[in-house]
Write a protein that holds these residues in place. Structure first.
Motif, PDB file in Angstrom:
ATOM      1  N   LEU A   6       0.855  -1.178   0.000  1.00 39.95           N
ATOM      2  CA  LEU A   6       0.000   0.000   0.000  1.00 39.95           C
ATOM      3  C   LEU A   6       0.894   1.231   0.000  1.00 39.95           C
ATOM      4  CD1 LEU A   6      -2.751   1.507   0.382  1.00 39.95           C
ATOM      5  CD2 LEU A   6      -2.405   1.211   2.855  1.00 39.95           C
ATOM      6  N   LEU A   7       0.595   2.179  -0.891  1.00 41.45           N
ATOM      7  CA  LEU A   7       1.345   3.426  -1.003  1.00 41.45           C
ATOM      8  C   LEU A   7       0.421   4.581  -0.650  1.00 41.45           C
ATOM      9  CD1 LEU A   7       3.029   2.661  -4.449  1.00 41.45           C
ATOM     10  CD2 LEU A   7       3.919   2.145  -2.163  1.00 41.45           C
ATOM     11  N   LEU A   8       0.900   5.507   0.165  1.00 45.15           N
ATOM     12  CA  LEU A   8       0.097   6.628   0.652  1.00 45.15           C
ATOM     13  C   LEU A   8       0.790   7.948   0.346  1.00 45.15           C
ATOM     14  CD1 LEU A   8      -0.558   5.137   4.197  1.00 45.15           C
ATOM     15  CD2 LEU A   8      -2.212   5.185   2.320  1.00 45.15           C
ATOM     16  N   ASP A   9       0.055   8.877  -0.256  1.00 45.79           N
ATOM     17  CA  ASP A   9       0.562  10.210  -0.568  1.00 45.79           C
ATOM     18  C   ASP A   9      -0.329  11.224   0.140  1.00 45.79           C
ATOM     19  OD1 ASP A   9       1.324  12.639  -1.651  1.00 45.79           O
ATOM     20  OD2 ASP A   9       0.561  12.214  -3.662  1.00 45.79           O
ATOM     21  N   LEU A  10       0.161  11.770   1.260  1.00 47.06           N
ATOM     22  CA  LEU A  10      -0.607  12.723   2.041  1.00 47.06           C
ATOM     23  C   LEU A  10      -0.244  14.133   1.605  1.00 47.06           C
ATOM     24  CD1 LEU A  10      -0.603  10.038   3.691  1.00 47.06           C
ATOM     25  CD2 LEU A  10      -0.741  11.445   5.752  1.00 47.06           C
ATOM     26  N   GLY A  11      -1.060  14.704   0.721  1.00 50.62           N
ATOM     27  CA  GLY A  11      -0.816  16.046   0.214  1.00 50.62           C
ATOM     28  C   GLY A  11      -1.582  17.093   0.998  1.00 50.62           C
ATOM     29  N   VAL A  71     -12.232  11.254   6.365  1.00 51.01           N
ATOM     30  CA  VAL A  71     -11.135  10.474   5.793  1.00 51.01           C
ATOM     31  C   VAL A  71     -11.096   9.050   6.330  1.00 51.01           C
ATOM     32  CG1 VAL A  71      -8.624  10.330   5.536  1.00 51.01           C
ATOM     33  CG2 VAL A  71      -9.770  12.540   5.367  1.00 51.01           C
ATOM     34  N   ALA A  72     -11.215   8.909   7.639  1.00 55.85           N
ATOM     35  CA  ALA A  72     -11.122   7.582   8.249  1.00 55.85           C
ATOM     36  C   ALA A  72     -12.207   6.657   7.716  1.00 55.85           C
ATOM     37  CB  ALA A  72     -11.215   7.699   9.767  1.00 55.85           C
ATOM     38  N   ALA A  91       1.599  16.207  11.912  1.00 58.73           N
ATOM     39  CA  ALA A  91       1.712  14.919  12.609  1.00 58.73           C
ATOM     40  C   ALA A  91       0.354  14.361  13.013  1.00 58.73           C
ATOM     41  CB  ALA A  91       2.607  15.077  13.835  1.00 58.73           C
ATOM     42  N   ALA A  92      -0.613  15.233  13.302  1.00 57.08           N
ATOM     43  CA  ALA A  92      -1.934  14.765  13.724  1.00 57.08           C
ATOM     44  C   ALA A  92      -2.621  13.985  12.608  1.00 57.08           C
ATOM     45  CB  ALA A  92      -2.800  15.953  14.149  1.00 57.08           C
ATOM     46  N   ARG A  93      -2.510  14.473  11.373  1.00 57.96           N
ATOM     47  CA  ARG A  93      -3.141  13.762  10.260  1.00 57.96           C
ATOM     48  C   ARG A  93      -2.370  12.481   9.923  1.00 57.96           C
ATOM     49  NH1 ARG A  93      -4.651  18.453   5.940  1.00 57.96           N
ATOM     50  NH2 ARG A  93      -2.919  19.515   6.975  1.00 57.96           N
ATOM     51  N   GLU A  94      -1.062  12.512  10.074  1.00 58.16           N
ATOM     52  CA  GLU A  94      -0.298  11.276   9.898  1.00 58.16           C
ATOM     53  C   GLU A  94      -0.759  10.229  10.916  1.00 58.16           C
ATOM     54  OE1 GLU A  94       3.875  11.985  10.081  1.00 58.16           O
ATOM     55  OE2 GLU A  94       3.920  13.282   8.312  1.00 58.16           O
ATOM     56  N   ALA A  95      -0.934  10.649  12.156  1.00 56.20           N
ATOM     57  CA  ALA A  95      -1.371   9.719  13.205  1.00 56.20           C
ATOM     58  C   ALA A  95      -2.769   9.175  12.910  1.00 56.20           C
ATOM     59  CB  ALA A  95      -1.355  10.420  14.564  1.00 56.20           C
ATOM     60  N   GLN A  96      -3.641  10.015  12.359  1.00 53.93           N
ATOM     61  CA  GLN A  96      -4.989   9.562  11.991  1.00 53.93           C
ATOM     62  C   GLN A  96      -4.917   8.445  10.953  1.00 53.93           C
ATOM     63  OE1 GLN A  96      -7.238  12.355   9.641  1.00 53.93           O
ATOM     64  NE2 GLN A  96      -9.209  11.460  10.227  1.00 53.93           N
ATOM     65  N   ALA A 114      -3.656  -4.046  10.250  1.00 54.55           N
ATOM     66  CA  ALA A 114      -2.822  -4.474  11.384  1.00 54.55           C
ATOM     67  C   ALA A 114      -1.336  -4.376  11.051  1.00 54.55           C
ATOM     68  CB  ALA A 114      -3.187  -5.897  11.815  1.00 54.55           C
ATOM     69  N   ARG A 115      -0.964  -3.283  10.394  1.00 56.14           N
ATOM     70  CA  ARG A 115       0.439  -3.058  10.035  1.00 56.14           C
ATOM     71  C   ARG A 115       0.789  -1.597  10.279  1.00 56.14           C
ATOM     72  NH1 ARG A 115       2.850  -7.290   7.232  1.00 56.14           N
ATOM     73  NH2 ARG A 115       4.606  -5.923   6.836  1.00 56.14           N
ATOM     74  N   GLN A 116       2.101  -1.344  10.437  1.00 51.62           N
ATOM     75  CA  GLN A 116       2.604   0.006  10.623  1.00 51.62           C
ATOM     76  C   GLN A 116       2.897   0.657   9.272  1.00 51.62           C
ATOM     77  OE1 GLN A 116       2.966   1.595  13.525  1.00 51.62           O
ATOM     78  NE2 GLN A 116       2.667  -0.112  14.969  1.00 51.62           N
ATOM     79  N   VAL A 117       2.816   1.979   9.246  1.00 53.73           N
ATOM     80  CA  VAL A 117       3.211   2.740   8.057  1.00 53.73           C
ATOM     81  C   VAL A 117       4.686   3.087   8.168  1.00 53.73           C
ATOM     82  CG1 VAL A 117       2.844   4.822   6.686  1.00 53.73           C
ATOM     83  CG2 VAL A 117       0.903   3.731   7.842  1.00 53.73           C
ATOM     84  N   ALA A 118       5.448   2.819   7.108  1.00 50.67           N
ATOM     85  CA  ALA A 118       6.844   3.253   7.033  1.00 50.67           C
ATOM     86  C   ALA A 118       6.855   4.599   6.306  1.00 50.67           C
ATOM     87  CB  ALA A 118       7.690   2.224   6.289  1.00 50.67           C
ATOM     88  N   TRP A 119       7.093   5.676   7.063  1.00 49.59           N
ATOM     89  CA  TRP A 119       7.083   7.008   6.463  1.00 49.59           C
ATOM     90  C   TRP A 119       8.420   7.305   5.805  1.00 49.59           C
ATOM     91  CZ3 TRP A 119       2.485   9.026   5.996  1.00 49.59           C
ATOM     92  CH2 TRP A 119       1.496   8.728   6.931  1.00 49.59           C
TER      93      TRP A 119
END
Length: 248
Positions: free
Chosen positions: A3-8, A34-35, A59-64, A74-79
Motif C-alpha cells: 500500500l502506497l500513501l501520498d498525504l498532500g 477520511v477515516a 503529525a496529527a493527520r499522519e497519526a490519523q 494491522a500493520r505500521q506505516v513506514a514514512w
C-alpha cells in the motif's frame, strides 16, 4: 503486495500495488470523513507485505492515517523522509530533510522512468519547481503559491477585488473576475516557462518538462513550451523506493 500513501495538502491519494500493476487506487479530500472513506475503500483487507507513506501534512493527520491502517491491515506505516541520496537521485539541499518528500519522490519517479535532464513542476496548493540532471543530480528549485492559492491571497488582501462571478482564463480580460483568474494562472505558467528556459541547453533546447498536481492538466494548455503530464508522481516514486532493497 504493498500500500502506497501520498498525504498532500489538499487530499490523500493511495494505491495498492502488486508487482508492476496497480490493483486498486483512490483519493479522499481532507475535508471529508477520511477515516470512514479509507476504511470502506480498503475492505475487505488485502494481504499486504509493505505500507509506505509520504507526507507533507502535520503529525496529527499522519497519526490519523496510521490508526486507520492499523485497524484495517494491522500493520505500521513506514514514512519516507527525504534523504541526501537514494534511488539514483542526489539532493542539492545542504539539509535534505528540509526538501519536501513529495518533491524528492517526484524526482525519483522521473529518473526511474527516463535518465534524462528534466524540470518537474508540481501544481497544487503550492507551485514547486525542481531541476534534475540525467545522472540524477538535483540542481535546486523554486516554490511559489499555486494559482488557486494566489487568487485566495489576492481576494483576502484587497477590499474591492472580489469574486462576484466565476472567472475564466483569457489572454487579456475585460472584467475583474476574468482578470484575477487569468493573471494568477498566467503568472504560474510564466514562472514555469522562465525556469525551464533558464535551464535550456544550447544543443538540446528546453529539457523535459513534467507536470503533476491537481491543477497540472488545467495549466498545460497555457504553456508556450513543450510539456507533458506526469500524474501520480509521488505514488510512482514511492513504488520505486519500496522496490529498492535498502528501503525495505
Amino acid at each position: 503486495m504493498r500500500l502506497l500513501l501520498d498525504l498532500g495538502n489538499t487530499r490523500l491519494k493511495w494505491a495498492i500495488v502488486s508487482a508492476d500493476s496497480w490493483v486498486a487506487r483512490g483519493a479522499v479530500a481532507w475535508e471529508e470523513d477520511v477515516a470512514a472513506a479509507l476504511a470502506q475503500a480498503w475492505r475487505p483487507p488485502r494481504q499486504l507485505q509493505q505500507i509506505f507513506g509520504a507526507s507533507v501534512v502535520d503529525a496529527a493527520r499522519e497519526a490519523q492515517i496510521e490508526r486507520v491502517v492499523m485497524e484495517v491491515f494491522a500493520r505500521q506505516v513506514a514514512w519516507v523522509r527525504t534523504p541526501a541520496e537514494a534511488c539514483g537521485v542526489r539532493i542539492a539541499y545542504a539539509e535534505p530533510q528540509r526538501l519536501g518528500v513529495d518533491r524528492f519522490l517526484a524526482m525519483v519517479a522521473a529518473h526511474a522512468s527516463e535518465a534524462s535532464p528534466c524540470v518537474l513542476a508540481g501544481i497544487g496548493t503550492a507551485l514547486t519547481l525542481d531541476a534534475l540532471t540525467a545522472d540524477g543530480r538535483h540542481l535546486g528549485g523554486l516554490i511559489a503559491p499555486g494559482p488557486l492559492l494566489m487568487q485566495q491571497a489576492l481576494y483576502g488582501a484587497t477590499a474591492r477585488v472580489k469574486p462576484y462571478q466565476p472567472g475564466a482564463i483569457r489572454d487579456i480580460a475585460d472584467n475583474t473576475a476574468d482578470a484575477v483568474v487569468s493573471g494568477c494562472w498566467q503568472a504560474v505558467a510564466a514562472l514555469i516557462e522562465r525556469f525551464a528556459t533558464k535551464l535550456a541547453t544550447p544543443a538540446g533546447g528546453i529539457q523535459r518538462l513534467l507536470l503533476d498536481g491537481g491543477d497540472a492538466a488545467s495549466l498545460l494548455p497555457l504553456l508556450g513550451v513543450p510539456a507533458e503530464l506526469a500524474p501520480d508522481s509521488v505514488l510512482r516514486g514511492l513504488d520505486v523506493w519500496a522496490a529498492t532493497p535498502a528501503s525495505s
